[in-house]
Design an enzyme around this catalytic site. Structure first.
Site, short mmCIF file in Angstrom:
data_model
loop_
_atom_site.label_atom_id
_atom_site.label_comp_id
_atom_site.label_asym_id
_atom_site.label_seq_id
_atom_site.Cartn_x
_atom_site.Cartn_y
_atom_site.Cartn_z
N ALA A 1 0.84 -1.20 0.00
CA ALA A 1 0.00 0.00 0.00
C ALA A 1 0.87 1.24 0.00
O ALA A 1 1.95 1.26 0.61
CB ALA A 1 -0.91 0.01 1.23
N LYS A 2 0.41 2.28 -0.69
CA LYS A 2 1.17 3.52 -0.71
C LYS A 2 0.57 4.44 0.37
O LYS A 2 -0.30 5.28 0.11
CB LYS A 2 1.11 4.18 -2.09
CG LYS A 2 2.21 5.21 -2.32
CD LYS A 2 2.32 5.56 -3.79
CE LYS A 2 3.38 6.64 -4.06
NZ LYS A 2 4.75 6.16 -3.76
N CYS A 3 1.02 4.21 1.57
CA CYS A 3 0.52 4.97 2.71
C CYS A 3 1.68 5.65 3.43
O CYS A 3 2.82 5.17 3.42
CB CYS A 3 -0.24 4.06 3.68
SG CYS A 3 0.71 2.69 4.35
#
Length: 365
Positions: free
Chosen positions: A203-205
């Site tokens: 995830a791009k968090c």
């Protein structure tokens, strides 16, 4: 307009935009991520209502309550992509549909609502259209677009929020490498891991990047430009850099890269490299790569080149790898004949200077 997959954006032009003269001065040397355009996009979400109030408005601070959920439980995701001026005077983006899909994959992992792909793409179109004059004239410049969303509900309690805010801001950027592309040195961190199976690695968090700051500082202490992580289970296999995917180029011209097993961000540049290399007749293998294999391959000449890839820098050759067990250099020292050839082809496609064999370039203007 509320709910649904199609939203009509309300346009509220900035009543006090940066003057032409001041903008020109800023664009003379924009750097990366230091200056911003006149506008931003906002879209709100409420449980039971869906996405609503889509607007293009003056870029301004966001009012935020101290109990906003994102400040306490870190429900936040983002993307990064660029808009480029094309040789015919138009403007295009590179694979924004892939960013839209990854944005929603990240949203699913972080228990956030999906944003309709149409809305994601339209939000990018709107900010590019209104802030087109902020795209640098430099042939290597671009408009960096940062879509992001966060939990805006005011509450304290460990559960998914019921309210979110989606935004897009834009930043004119110059060449990532002001002095030309140069090999970077990387530090193999012995203490930190980026992600574990079942975690948020894919995830791009923001939390993934915050957790990597200590490792990056460790790399700097050892005189390196970037940090590279090993897997969290065996501490043996290459994972990825702090924010970039890794490829090795072997002596037969083939490429190998770590597989996407949930701990590595599925990079859009990574996917583009694989497709371009295979189209050129190069074998590409996605498989585990141990640090020992990399070290021994560099010593024997089997590993000829290494590079990292991502949106900001596109492709960066890797020269020296340092670890607690000593340093080694890839066979070509980082000059990267294959690396630079792939980089040139990809950049030329992105900027409309070469054939687009996969239909990746998305025309805006």
């Amino acid at each position: 307009m509320s709910g649904g997959d199609h939203l009509d954006f309300e346009i509220r032009p900035n009543p006090a935009p940066v003057s032409d003269a001041d903008r020109a001065a800023l664009l003379a040397s924009p750097g990366f991520g230091r200056i911003f355009t006149d506008h931003m996009v906002t879209v709100r979400y409420a449980d039971g209502k869906g996405w609503y109030e889509p607007r293009v408005e003056a870029r301004a601070p966001i009012p935020m309550d101290p109990a906003s959920a994102v400040l306490h439980y870190a429900q936040e995701i983002f993307e990064g992509l660029k808009a480029y001026k094309t040789p015919d005077g138009g403007v295009a983006m590179f694979r924004p549909d892939a960013n839209a899909n990854r944005f929603n994959q990240s949203a699913g992992r972080m228990a956030m609502p999906a944003l309709p792909v149409e809305t994601f793409l339209q939000s990018l179109h709107e900010i590019i259209k209104i802030d087109r004059d902020w795209i640098p004239e430099d042939p290597e410049g671009s408009l960096y677009l940062r879509p992001f969303a966060y939990a805006s509900e005011v509450f304290l309690g460990v559960r998914p929020a019921n309210e979110y805010l989606y935004l897009v801001i834009a930043s004119p950027v110059g060449p990532y490498f002001s002095g030309g592309v140069k090999p970077v040195s990387i530090w193999v961190t012995p203490d930190f891991t980026r992600a574990a199976p079942g975690g948020t690695g894919a995830a791009k968090c923001g939390g993934n990047y915050a957790a990597g700051l200590s490792a990056q500082a460790e790399a700097s202490e050892h005189g390196c430009d970037q940090v590279v992580y090993l897997d969290a289970i065996e501490r043996k296999y290459i994972d990825e850099l702090g924010g970039m995917n890794v490829f090795l180029v072997l002596d037969d011209g083939s490429l190998i890269t770590p597989p996407l097993t949930g701990t590595i961000l599925p990079g859009i540049t990574r996917d583009s490299v694989i497709k371009l290399a295979e189209r050129a007749g190069r074998k590409v293998e996605e498989r585990p790569i141990s640090l020992q294999e990399w070290r021994e391959g560099a010593a024997s000449g089997r590993v000829r080149e290494a590079f990292a890839c991502g949106t900001a820098a596109v492709i960066t050759p890797i020269g020296t790898i340092k670890s607690e067990d000593g340093a080694f250099t890839v066979a070509d020292g980082g000059s990267g004949e294959v690396t630079m050839a792939i980089r040139k082809e990809l950049v030329d496609i992105q900027r409309g200077r070469a054939e687009d064999p996969f239909g990746w370039v998305h025309r805006v203007l």
